[in-house]
Design a protein around this motif. Structure first.
Motif, PDB file in Angstrom:
ATOM      1  N   LEU A   1       0.849  -1.184   0.000  1.00  0.00           N
ATOM      2  CA  LEU A   1       0.000   0.000   0.000  1.00  0.00           C
ATOM      3  C   LEU A   1       0.887   1.236   0.000  1.00  0.00           C
ATOM      4  N   ALA A   2       0.740   2.080  -1.018  1.00  0.00           N
ATOM      5  CA  ALA A   2       1.437   3.372  -1.050  1.00  0.00           C
ATOM      6  C   ALA A   2       0.437   4.451  -0.683  1.00  0.00           C
ATOM      7  N   ILE A   3       0.818   5.308   0.245  1.00  0.00           N
ATOM      8  CA  ILE A   3      -0.101   6.312   0.798  1.00  0.00           C
ATOM      9  C   ILE A   3       0.500   7.708   0.673  1.00  0.00           C
ATOM     10  N   ASP A   4      -0.291   8.618   0.094  1.00  0.00           N
ATOM     11  CA  ASP A   4       0.034  10.053   0.143  1.00  0.00           C
ATOM     12  C   ASP A   4      -0.892  10.661   1.183  1.00  0.00           C
ATOM     13  N   LEU A   5      -0.351  10.879   2.373  1.00  0.00           N
ATOM     14  CA  LEU A   5      -1.140  11.378   3.502  1.00  0.00           C
ATOM     15  C   LEU A   5      -1.121  12.891   3.482  1.00  0.00           C
ATOM     16  N   GLY A   6      -2.114  13.482   2.804  1.00  0.00           N
ATOM     17  CA  GLY A   6      -2.187  14.921   2.684  1.00  0.00           C
ATOM     18  C   GLY A   6      -3.017  15.554   3.780  1.00  0.00           C
ATOM     19  N   THR A   7      -2.912  16.851   3.913  1.00  0.00           N
ATOM     20  CA  THR A   7      -3.701  17.579   4.903  1.00  0.00           C
ATOM     21  C   THR A   7      -5.185  17.492   4.568  1.00  0.00           C
ATOM     22  N   THR A   8      -5.525  17.616   3.294  1.00  0.00           N
ATOM     23  CA  THR A   8      -6.922  17.574   2.871  1.00  0.00           C
ATOM     24  C   THR A   8      -7.355  16.186   2.443  1.00  0.00           C
ATOM     25  N   LYS A   9      -6.503  15.480   1.729  1.00  0.00           N
ATOM     26  CA  LYS A   9      -6.904  14.172   1.209  1.00  0.00           C
ATOM     27  C   LYS A   9      -5.888  13.108   1.581  1.00  0.00           C
TER      28      LYS A   9
ATOM     29  N   THR B   1       5.141  -7.709  -9.157  1.00  0.00           N
ATOM     30  CA  THR B   1       5.151  -7.191 -10.529  1.00  0.00           C
ATOM     31  C   THR B   1       5.228  -5.669 -10.599  1.00  0.00           C
ATOM     32  N   GLY B   2       4.896  -4.973  -9.497  1.00  0.00           N
ATOM     33  CA  GLY B   2       4.869  -3.510  -9.505  1.00  0.00           C
ATOM     34  C   GLY B   2       3.600  -2.930 -10.071  1.00  0.00           C
ATOM     35  N   GLU B   3       2.626  -3.761 -10.397  1.00  0.00           N
ATOM     36  CA  GLU B   3       1.378  -3.290 -11.012  1.00  0.00           C
ATOM     37  C   GLU B   3       0.473  -2.631  -9.973  1.00  0.00           C
ATOM     38  N   THR B   4       0.000  -1.415 -10.284  1.00  0.00           N
ATOM     39  CA  THR B   4      -1.008  -0.767  -9.447  1.00  0.00           C
ATOM     40  C   THR B   4      -2.369  -1.326  -9.843  1.00  0.00           C
ATOM     41  N   VAL B   5      -2.990  -2.066  -8.940  1.00  0.00           N
ATOM     42  CA  VAL B   5      -4.244  -2.749  -9.276  1.00  0.00           C
ATOM     43  C   VAL B   5      -5.474  -1.936  -8.868  1.00  0.00           C
ATOM     44  N   ALA B   6      -5.296  -0.973  -7.980  1.00  0.00           N
ATOM     45  CA  ALA B   6      -6.425  -0.128  -7.561  1.00  0.00           C
ATOM     46  C   ALA B   6      -5.883   1.124  -6.897  1.00  0.00           C
ATOM     47  N   ALA B   7      -6.632   2.214  -7.022  1.00  0.00           N
ATOM     48  CA  ALA B   7      -6.247   3.486  -6.394  1.00  0.00           C
ATOM     49  C   ALA B   7      -7.507   4.243  -6.029  1.00  0.00           C
TER      50      ALA B   7
ATOM     51  N   ASN C   1      -5.132  -8.679   5.021  1.00  0.00           N
ATOM     52  CA  ASN C   1      -4.015  -9.457   5.564  1.00  0.00           C
ATOM     53  C   ASN C   1      -2.951  -9.753   4.521  1.00  0.00           C
ATOM     54  N   GLN C   2      -3.300  -9.610   3.219  1.00  0.00           N
ATOM     55  CA  GLN C   2      -2.317  -9.842   2.172  1.00  0.00           C
ATOM     56  C   GLN C   2      -1.450  -8.615   1.905  1.00  0.00           C
ATOM     57  N   ILE C   3      -1.728  -7.519   2.597  1.00  0.00           N
ATOM     58  CA  ILE C   3      -0.908  -6.312   2.461  1.00  0.00           C
ATOM     59  C   ILE C   3       0.222  -6.399   3.480  1.00  0.00           C
ATOM     60  N   SER C   4       1.424  -6.644   2.984  1.00  0.00           N
ATOM     61  CA  SER C   4       2.549  -6.893   3.889  1.00  0.00           C
ATOM     62  C   SER C   4       3.482  -5.696   4.039  1.00  0.00           C
ATOM     63  N   GLN C   5       3.337  -4.699   3.162  1.00  0.00           N
ATOM     64  CA  GLN C   5       4.213  -3.536   3.220  1.00  0.00           C
ATOM     65  C   GLN C   5       3.403  -2.275   2.936  1.00  0.00           C
ATOM     66  N   ALA C   6       3.834  -1.165   3.509  1.00  0.00           N
ATOM     67  CA  ALA C   6       3.223   0.131   3.202  1.00  0.00           C
ATOM     68  C   ALA C   6       4.304   1.193   3.207  1.00  0.00           C
ATOM     69  N   VAL C   7       4.149   2.159   2.314  1.00  0.00           N
ATOM     70  CA  VAL C   7       4.999   3.345   2.302  1.00  0.00           C
ATOM     71  C   VAL C   7       4.093   4.556   2.426  1.00  0.00           C
TER      72      VAL C   7
ATOM     73  N   ALA D   1       3.053   9.189  -6.658  1.00  0.00           N
ATOM     74  CA  ALA D   1       3.896   8.395  -7.552  1.00  0.00           C
ATOM     75  C   ALA D   1       5.224   8.056  -6.881  1.00  0.00           C
ATOM     76  N   GLY D   2       5.784   9.021  -6.143  1.00  0.00           N
ATOM     77  CA  GLY D   2       7.026   8.757  -5.421  1.00  0.00           C
ATOM     78  C   GLY D   2       6.846   7.701  -4.352  1.00  0.00           C
ATOM     79  N   ALA D   3       5.700   7.730  -3.668  1.00  0.00           N
ATOM     80  CA  ALA D   3       5.417   6.712  -2.656  1.00  0.00           C
ATOM     81  C   ALA D   3       5.353   5.327  -3.294  1.00  0.00           C
ATOM     82  N   CYS D   4       4.732   5.238  -4.472  1.00  0.00           N
ATOM     83  CA  CYS D   4       4.647   3.957  -5.195  1.00  0.00           C
ATOM     84  C   CYS D   4       6.049   3.454  -5.553  1.00  0.00           C
ATOM     85  N   MET D   5       6.915   4.371  -5.996  1.00  0.00           N
ATOM     86  CA  MET D   5       8.281   3.981  -6.354  1.00  0.00           C
ATOM     87  C   MET D   5       9.010   3.384  -5.150  1.00  0.00           C
ATOM     88  N   SER D   6       8.879   4.034  -3.990  1.00  0.00           N
ATOM     89  CA  SER D   6       9.566   3.548  -2.796  1.00  0.00           C
ATOM     90  C   SER D   6       8.974   2.236  -2.294  1.00  0.00           C
ATOM     91  N   LEU D   7       7.722   1.993  -2.622  1.00  0.00           N
ATOM     92  CA  LEU D   7       7.087   0.751  -2.180  1.00  0.00           C
ATOM     93  C   LEU D   7       7.663  -0.456  -2.912  1.00  0.00           C
TER      94      LEU D   7
END
Length: 622
Positions: A208-216, A226-232, A287-293, A575-581
């Motif tokens: 899970l890549a997260i952009d934790l913004g003040t508003t959103k 595979t690096g594939e983003t399957v949902a956002a 439970n299948q989410i093992s990492q988050a950035v 996008a940067g969060a996804c890269m680090s993930l």
């Protein structure tokens, strides 16, 4: 002790219309506090000032029941006729008995037009995930007294040379240690065994890549193999219930340990909601989410982690930590996989966070040839200027709230009914507009505000110093009130009142746009270049995605450069969060960026006051 205090423990029913929600609230509790218990922040009450009674935006109407007498703030902000009609401020009105409360459409927190995606592609996958087929397992018995884990350890060492692996306590508890003859698939992330399953039931690792913004909060569910983003998806940050700007939230958190814990749990709750939603779209368990950035500005970073925050609001605005942090997801209240880990990109300074690092990481500004300007416009605005590899960065934190409508009389976020585009004709006599959702207008969102002021500037309705021309037919002046320009008459609006922009609103936009403009000028001066020499301008962030560049130039927020030099790139921080993930190399690169970026405090620059004062002016463009 007052009657309200004596009955403070009594619970009564409060009905909220038109959302159709009911809560049990305590006598003496405010209407706003009771609504926060609904945990429906997309349909709750807007309170930009964090419930201090300063903005007047949490207007509600008492339909039936009993409330406390109007406070001094309410008497000051609401006209007597409004009070007689039952209108109150939700943050001031205390519950005195069962009530039915109407939340006007202009006070509702609607579903905002959120920017989640970016034009940038994810980095090549180098996440350390491997699957091993472990065969030759022998049934555990008195003749072969070896557990499943002992046999797996031996097989991986003998066959693959893999040693030093760990197993989470949760997995040890779940998997039967007694072996049945056969073959198993073992999934390893880094140095940890994360799953054991039958060979015909392969384990797919998700992150899970997260952009934790003040508003959103924007979240991306990604396959780690595979690096594939399957949902956002994106949602409003539920901390909005405690204030729309950073300072309001920091003040709330500093008011007591319970408040600080509430901010942690509220942010974590928003992330958990997104994780559940995204997992559901793929038919998997969280439970299948093992990492988050997670990337976010420094305040969001600290509020999620429960770090000390007092030093963030006092000069010299020092973060509690500028190192990367990795911790167990459960330690910050995230309900992800067994032993899931969370990595947080390091912040740079007090108001320049890991989200800014992630924006630079995704846009490759550090690798750009020539002179490149990056502006991430959101609730906070961060600016970076790169010249041949050297990067200076600053934050214009005063800019964001006004652009999101928080300090504007009839401003609002980008929800249905918000005016998002404006055009003037016949010297400002004719006004046309476009709303989000093509609904009747109920207020002005950021892009509409910038459009409107740009049009007023071009039509000469406002002077260079921002003063409205009071002789203009659409400019209204009344004794005791600031001048205002009529945008939408009452009969054409969806809020039963005229929609206007006031002289004070124009002043707020002047302050906001000057913060950005002066930041660009001062960074250019520090690097020894002229603004007109900037070869590429990258506009990132939610507000920046919907901004009309011509209007931003016309008000003097962005430099007057050819439009072909500008790129609007969307959610580059996400996008940067996804890269680090998905990439260990990208994590290390982000960490190097955080130390390489030179943070500049604009306010202490010798020429800041002069440059800022000049930037307040509206340009007269030829």
């Amino acid at each position: 002790m007052s009657g309200l205090e004596q009955r403070a423990i009594t619970k009564v029913i409060i009905d909220y219309e038109p959302v159709g929600k009911r809560v049990y609230a305590g006598i003496g509790q405010t209407i706003l506090a009771a609504a926060q218990g609904l945990e429906l922040f997309e349909h709750g009450i807007s309170a930009p000032c964090g419930g201090k009674g300063l903005c007047g935006r949490c207007l509600v109407r008492l339909i039936a029941g009993e409330l406390s007498l109007p406070s001094a703030n309410e008497m000051n902000m609401l006209a007597p006729a409004r009070l007689e009609q039952g209108y109150r401020l939700a943050c001031q009105a205390q519950i005195a008995g069962p009530c039915k409360i109407e939340i006007p459409v202009t006070s509702l927190i609607g579903r905002q037009q959120l920017q989640v995606e970016s034009q940038y592609q994810a980095a090549p996958v180098d996440y350390p995930f491997k699957r091993y087929s472990v065969s030759g397992l022998i049934n555990t018995s008195i003749h072969h007294p070896h557990s499943l884990w002992q046999q797996i350890e031996k097989f991986l060492k003998d066959r693959h040379g893999v040693t030093g692996l760990t197993v989470s306590l949760a997995l040890l508890r779940r998997v039967n240690p007694m072996v049945t003859d056969g073959e198993l698939a073992v999934a390893v992330c880094g140095s940890q065994i994360v799953n054991v399953a039958a060979v015909d039931c392969p384990y797919t690792p998700f992150g899970l890549a997260i952009d934790l913004g003040t508003t959103k909060i924007a979240a991306f569910l990604i396959r780690l193999d595979t690096g594939e983003t399957v949902a956002a998806e994106g949602i409003l940050n539920p901390q909005i219930a405690y204030g729309e700007d950073l300072m309001s939230r920091l003040a709330f958190a500093m008011a007591g340990e319970d408040n600080a814990r509430q901010m942690v749990s509220t942010a974590a709750g928003g992330i958990n909601e997104l994780a559940e939603r995204l997992a559901l779209t793929q038919g998997i368990s969280v439970n299948q989410i093992s990492q988050a950035v997670i990337v976010g500005n420094t305040a969001m970073h600290h509020l999620l982690l429960g770090l000390p925050i007092k030093q963030l609001v006092l000069s010299p605005y020092v973060p509690a930590a500028t190192l990367p942090i990795e911790t167990a997801a459960i330690s910050i209240g995230l309900n992800l996989g067994e032993a899931a880990r969370v990595y947080m990109t390091p912040p740079i300074g007090g108001f320049v966070g890991g989200d800014h690092v992630a924006m630079i990481q995704a846009s490759r500004i550090d690798e750009a040839q020539g002179i490149t300007l990056g502006i991430d416009i959101g609730t906070n605005t961060e600016i970076v200027l790169a010249v041949n590899g050297r990067m200076l960065s600053s934050c214009s934190c005063a800019s964001g709230p006004a652009f999101e409508g928080a300090h504007i009389y009839q401003g609002m976020r980008a929800v249905n009914g918000a005016i998002s585009e404006v055009r003037l004709s016949s010297g400002g006599m004719g006004v046309s507009w476009q709303t989000i959702g093509n609904q009747k207008p109920i207020g002005l969102c950021g892009s509409g505000i910038i459009d409107l002021i740009a049009e007023l500037n071009k039509a000469g309705v406002i002077a260079e110093n921002g003063r409205l021309n009071t002789a203009h037919p659409r400019v209204r002046t009344e004794p005791g009130k600031v001048p205002e320009f009529l945008v939408v008459p009452c009969e054409e609006s969806g809020c039963d009142c005229d929609i206007v922009i006031t002289q004070k609103d124009i002043g707020e936009i002047q302050l906001a746009k000057a913060a950005i403009a002066s930041g660009i000028i001062l960074l250019s001066t520090a690097l020894g270049v002229k603004v007109e020499e900037i070869e590429q301008v990258i506009i990132a962030g939610a507000f920046g995605s919907f901004l009309r560049l011509e209007s931003a130039i016309a008000v003097g927020m962005l430099p007057n450069l050819p439009l072909k030099r500008f790129s609007q790139v969307g959610n580059a921080a996400g996008a940067g969060a996804c890269m680090s993930l998905i990439s260990e190399r990208e994590r290390r690169r982000a960490e190097c960026l955080a130390t390489a970026i030179e943070h500049v405090e604009l306010a202490i620059q010798p020429t800041f006051k002069r440059v800022f004062a000049k930037s307040l002016q509206f340009p007269r463009l030829s």
